[in-house]
Design a protein around this motif. Sequence first.
Motif, PDB file in Angstrom:
ATOM      1  N   ILE A  68       0.859  -1.245   0.046  1.00  0.00           N
ATOM      2  CA  ILE A  68      -0.064  -0.105  -0.012  1.00  0.00           C
ATOM      3  C   ILE A  68       0.907   1.263   0.069  1.00  0.00           C
ATOM      4  CG2 ILE A  68      -2.067   1.192   1.189  1.00  0.00           C
ATOM      5  CD1 ILE A  68      -2.995  -1.194   2.030  1.00  0.00           C
ATOM      6  N   HIS A  69       1.836   1.344   0.908  1.00  0.00           N
ATOM      7  CA  HIS A  69       2.540   2.472   0.767  1.00  0.00           C
ATOM      8  C   HIS A  69       3.337   2.681  -0.669  1.00  0.00           C
ATOM      9  CE1 HIS A  69       2.702   3.121   5.187  1.00  0.00           C
ATOM     10  NE2 HIS A  69       2.986   1.952   5.262  1.00  0.00           N
ATOM     11  N   TRP A  88       2.191   2.548  -3.350  1.00  0.00           N
ATOM     12  CA  TRP A  88       1.167   2.880  -4.482  1.00  0.00           C
ATOM     13  C   TRP A  88       1.418   4.439  -5.228  1.00  0.00           C
ATOM     14  CZ3 TRP A  88      -4.380   1.814  -2.355  1.00  0.00           C
ATOM     15  CH2 TRP A  88      -4.735   0.211  -2.317  1.00  0.00           C
ATOM     16  N   LEU A 130      -1.477   5.697   7.760  1.00  0.00           N
ATOM     17  CA  LEU A 130      -1.540   4.438   7.140  1.00  0.00           C
ATOM     18  C   LEU A 130      -0.810   3.289   8.393  1.00  0.00           C
ATOM     19  CD1 LEU A 130      -2.335   2.443   5.092  1.00  0.00           C
ATOM     20  CD2 LEU A 130      -0.400   2.876   3.802  1.00  0.00           C
ATOM     21  N   LYS A 166      -5.267   5.199   0.321  1.00  0.00           N
ATOM     22  CA  LYS A 166      -4.730   4.210   1.014  1.00  0.00           C
ATOM     23  C   LYS A 166      -4.947   3.664   2.252  1.00  0.00           C
ATOM     24  CE  LYS A 166      -0.099   5.337   0.791  1.00  0.00           C
ATOM     25  NZ  LYS A 166       1.055   6.309   0.810  1.00  0.00           N
ATOM     26  N   ILE A 197      -8.873   4.550  -6.018  1.00  0.00           N
ATOM     27  CA  ILE A 197      -7.733   4.016  -5.925  1.00  0.00           C
ATOM     28  C   ILE A 197      -7.124   3.947  -7.558  1.00  0.00           C
ATOM     29  CG2 ILE A 197      -6.551   1.766  -5.658  1.00  0.00           C
ATOM     30  CD1 ILE A 197      -8.585   1.356  -3.221  1.00  0.00           C
TER      31      ILE A 197
END
Length: 288
Positions: A21-22, A24, A63, A88, A159
């Motif tokens: 995720i980080h 992205w 996050l 995120k 997203i």
Amino acid sequence: MSKNYSKAAAGTFALNKGAAIHRWYSYLEGYSSCLIDDVIQEIGADKIHSIYDPFCGTGTTSLVASSCGIKSYYSETNPFMREVIESKTNCVKRLRDSGVGSSHLRTFLAIIENYNTRMRFEPAVWDGFEKFFEPEVLFQLQDLLEEADKISDIDTKKIARVILASVTVRASKMIRQGDLRFAKDTEKSDSDRDIVRNYIQKIEDAIADIDGDDCPSYAESICLSEDARDINIENLVDCVITSPPYLNGTNYIRNTKLELKLTGFINSEKDLPAYHSKGIIAGINNVS
């Protein structure tokens, strides 16, 4: 601090580039999740009710807080970066909690995998931004954005748009090294311009991240204000973690102008100063 990484690396975004995720959206001025995680563990996650980041950037603090079950609050003047943070954190949380997961993103991936460039006879135009792209690349970018906007699920759409933005500078004639500038011939490759392939790879990463357990989402993240100076709260936050503006002379709005255009926050470059004036200008010869 943990001993399996250097403090210097933790102070940059480098260690996030492979983290679920980080990864992205890479942020040159960001810091890595392990730095925030170490701070939280040192204090004790059970002792922190909420975390606030007044200059949230790409949302690393939010996050990590979510993965620790801590509600987070933030401020961020760049509207595109707020989209990144929302995607995120809250978008992923809602998709997981609802059981929808990556299902819509998988359907979208199948569409993009079958994408074929259409023959165009008209010039490539984009409100003046066409100068930053090869015509064929711009047509492909516009087609991909059009497909992303057709996604019915709002969270998945956000997203998909953020991920497309994450490959836009790479596909353009520009390069971001300190500041966004036109790249030299030796600084770009054919693989950089293959926006469809690069987008597919990033979507595949996102699907794996949403369905995986490497970055859980236990708590929501709330935007308190665009400008940290505008918040009016009492007894809401008991921990602040941030990387404040510093004397680097970076124009964060101009550096993300392609992403701001892609996500609809600006129409032309004339719209950039209005956003830039909202932030803290911190250059050696210009401090406000």
